[in-house]
Design a protein around this motif. Sequence first.
Motif, PDB file in Angstrom:
ATOM      1  N   ASN A  79      23.748  24.762 -65.708  1.00  0.00           N
ATOM      2  CA  ASN A  79      24.165  25.452 -66.936  1.00  0.00           C
ATOM      3  C   ASN A  79      22.959  25.791 -67.796  1.00  0.00           C
ATOM      4  OD1 ASN A  79      23.579  22.800 -67.651  1.00  0.00           O
ATOM      5  ND2 ASN A  79      25.198  22.664 -69.191  1.00  0.00           N
ATOM      6  N   ILE A  80      21.762  25.723 -67.194  1.00  0.00           N
ATOM      7  CA  ILE A  80      20.508  26.052 -67.862  1.00  0.00           C
ATOM      8  C   ILE A  80      19.932  27.286 -67.179  1.00  0.00           C
ATOM      9  CG2 ILE A  80      18.203  25.225 -68.436  1.00  0.00           C
ATOM     10  CD1 ILE A  80      19.320  22.371 -68.357  1.00  0.00           C
ATOM     11  N   LEU A  81      19.663  28.332 -67.939  1.00  0.00           N
ATOM     12  CA  LEU A  81      19.291  29.623 -67.363  1.00  0.00           C
ATOM     13  C   LEU A  81      17.955  29.569 -66.631  1.00  0.00           C
ATOM     14  CD1 LEU A  81      20.269  32.239 -70.109  1.00  0.00           C
ATOM     15  CD2 LEU A  81      21.704  31.134 -68.382  1.00  0.00           C
ATOM     16  N   THR A  82      17.948  30.177 -65.451  1.00  0.00           N
ATOM     17  CA  THR A  82      16.745  30.280 -64.636  1.00  0.00           C
ATOM     18  C   THR A  82      16.604  31.723 -64.164  1.00  0.00           C
ATOM     19  OG1 THR A  82      18.115  29.484 -62.803  1.00  0.00           O
ATOM     20  CG2 THR A  82      16.595  27.907 -63.805  1.00  0.00           C
ATOM     21  N   LYS A  83      15.573  32.394 -64.617  1.00  0.00           N
ATOM     22  CA  LYS A  83      15.353  33.794 -64.283  1.00  0.00           C
ATOM     23  C   LYS A  83      15.197  33.973 -62.774  1.00  0.00           C
ATOM     24  CE  LYS A  83      12.288  37.699 -65.280  1.00  0.00           C
ATOM     25  NZ  LYS A  83      11.078  38.142 -66.023  1.00  0.00           N
ATOM     26  N   THR A  86      20.441  32.174 -59.557  1.00  0.00           N
ATOM     27  CA  THR A  86      21.787  32.160 -60.124  1.00  0.00           C
ATOM     28  C   THR A  86      22.025  30.950 -61.024  1.00  0.00           C
ATOM     29  OG1 THR A  86      22.608  31.062 -58.125  1.00  0.00           O
ATOM     30  CG2 THR A  86      22.882  33.465 -58.265  1.00  0.00           C
ATOM     31  N   THR A  87      22.754  31.202 -62.099  1.00  0.00           N
ATOM     32  CA  THR A  87      23.171  30.159 -63.035  1.00  0.00           C
ATOM     33  C   THR A  87      24.665  30.323 -63.235  1.00  0.00           C
ATOM     34  OG1 THR A  87      21.021  30.177 -64.141  1.00  0.00           O
ATOM     35  CG2 THR A  87      22.870  29.198 -65.334  1.00  0.00           C
ATOM     36  N   THR A  88      25.449  29.390 -62.712  1.00  0.00           N
ATOM     37  CA  THR A  88      26.900  29.571 -62.654  1.00  0.00           C
ATOM     38  C   THR A  88      27.683  28.689 -63.609  1.00  0.00           C
ATOM     39  OG1 THR A  88      27.287  27.861 -60.968  1.00  0.00           O
ATOM     40  CG2 THR A  88      26.645  30.059 -60.184  1.00  0.00           C
ATOM     41  N   ALA A  89      27.054  27.645 -64.162  1.00  0.00           N
ATOM     42  CA  ALA A  89      27.786  26.615 -64.909  1.00  0.00           C
ATOM     43  C   ALA A  89      28.929  26.052 -64.072  1.00  0.00           C
ATOM     44  CB  ALA A  89      28.316  27.147 -66.244  1.00  0.00           C
ATOM     45  N   ALA A  90      28.803  26.131 -62.741  1.00  0.00           N
ATOM     46  CA  ALA A  90      29.811  25.651 -61.786  1.00  0.00           C
ATOM     47  C   ALA A  90      31.171  26.292 -62.025  1.00  0.00           C
ATOM     48  CB  ALA A  90      29.922  24.123 -61.819  1.00  0.00           C
ATOM     49  N   SER A  91      31.156  27.557 -62.456  1.00  0.00           N
ATOM     50  CA  SER A  91      32.398  28.272 -62.757  1.00  0.00           C
ATOM     51  C   SER A  91      32.500  29.555 -61.952  1.00  0.00           C
ATOM     52  CB  SER A  91      32.448  28.614 -64.254  1.00  0.00           C
ATOM     53  OG  SER A  91      33.615  29.349 -64.566  1.00  0.00           O
TER      54      SER A  91
END
Length: 490
Positions: A79-83, A86-91
């Motif tokens: 849930n922490i952005l990585t340029k 992918t950042t999904t927040a497990a959603s």
Amino acid sequence: MSFYNTSISELHQQLVNGDVSATDLVKRAFDRIEETDDKLQAFLALNKEAALKRAAEIDKAGVADDQLLAGIPLAVKDNILTKGLTTTAASKILENFNPVYDATVVEKIKQAGAINVGKTNLDEFAMGSSTENSAFKTTHNPWNLTRVPGGSSGGSAAAVAAGDVLGAFGTDTGGSIRMPASFNGIVGMKPTYGRVSRWGVIAFGSSFDQVGWLTKSVKDNAILMQAISGLDKHDMTSANKEVPNWAASLDNASVKGLRIAVPEEYVSDKLDPDVREVVEAALKHYESLGATIDTVKMPHTKYGVPAYYILASSEASSNLQRYDGIRYGFRAKDVKNLDDVYVRSRTEGFGEEVKRRIMLGTFSLSAGFYDAYFNKAAKVRRLMANDFFNVLKDHDVIMGATGATTAFEIGSEVDDPTKMYFNDTLTVPVNMAGLPAMSIPAGFSKKDGMPVGLQIIGKQFDEQTLYNTAYVFEQTTDVHKRNPKLGGQD
């Protein structure tokens, strides 16, 4: 090879001397992940190509004495952005989201030379206590694969406990760093609210959320925390406070004369007897080292969970309005009109727990119920904070159990939200007050062999005392030397 029997300082010296390369360490991390992750399910995405490329650049430039984190492989909660990763927040609603910038904390570890090897699993949007609410997979506890790793930072905790990496980012809204640390027998620190920037961290409860670290040792945690702390112009809630070199003071740490407060509520008969026994033994150990212990009362602790779930869910309902199927993220197919886009995208994109909290929060904020629920919970929050401030006037730290039980069986509580919520009884009060707190391994349950965590709570921006107190316990016991064998107890 795992990272069990080493530390950041030791690896740094090996890198400086040329005894090992950054490429070697990154390959070791990926080899270990390949060895363990079929069983653990700790990672949602790996960063292999970029990590190896960055390691090669570091090897070419060399590692200087003052580049303590250069070449060190770490993991990032998803849930922490990585340029570019992918950042999904497990959603499902963010299943294919690829950020165009890094979170401030990620940018800071990149500047320090650390290498992100991948994104770890979590409860969807960090809402959960077991990492069973992920839209993609359920993470398992490395001490016993039938048990949960805690949540919401369960993927990060499992990765560290299994020796995949030396440290992993977590976020803590109501215990989501400390509870997984307790369940996995590792160190987890939630710093003071405002100590670390939240820029680029997908919001759950904005007045509660805080980024921290899960590590195998106290000193590694202190080193990593220093690297990400400090004022950030992008985050108006970040504090303009000096960032100490917490690790530098640890070797001279002492608890002689330390004043410890133990709330009755944190060692009550509501705790599992084995957990209580381990915590009481840890307190006696501190006493034998010269600390003084007083039993105190914190009468508003019992209201923590109901007040927290009203306030945090209200903030979540507001923060999650942006996921509407229009700007980014999942959009339902075959929709007939604009209302259909909103309703179906959110219905199909969010999981059950997220929808439950959105509904609870929306209800609490609605006309006719705001005063009865949200406003009253906010007043309780102030009373809880006052409990802490009053106790800490006369004491250096507060101690007690991190959780009332050891890690529970996968599937045993996921269908009972109320039971699941009350796992956070001993952790959410800290977030209500914005104080720093950490969980350290205190021992093991005689009944099931699972780790038990000791929670240490301190004064605002006094992380040094917490690290000193935890380090002394670590150095005078051998609890932290035990490691899990995947598939069963140590």
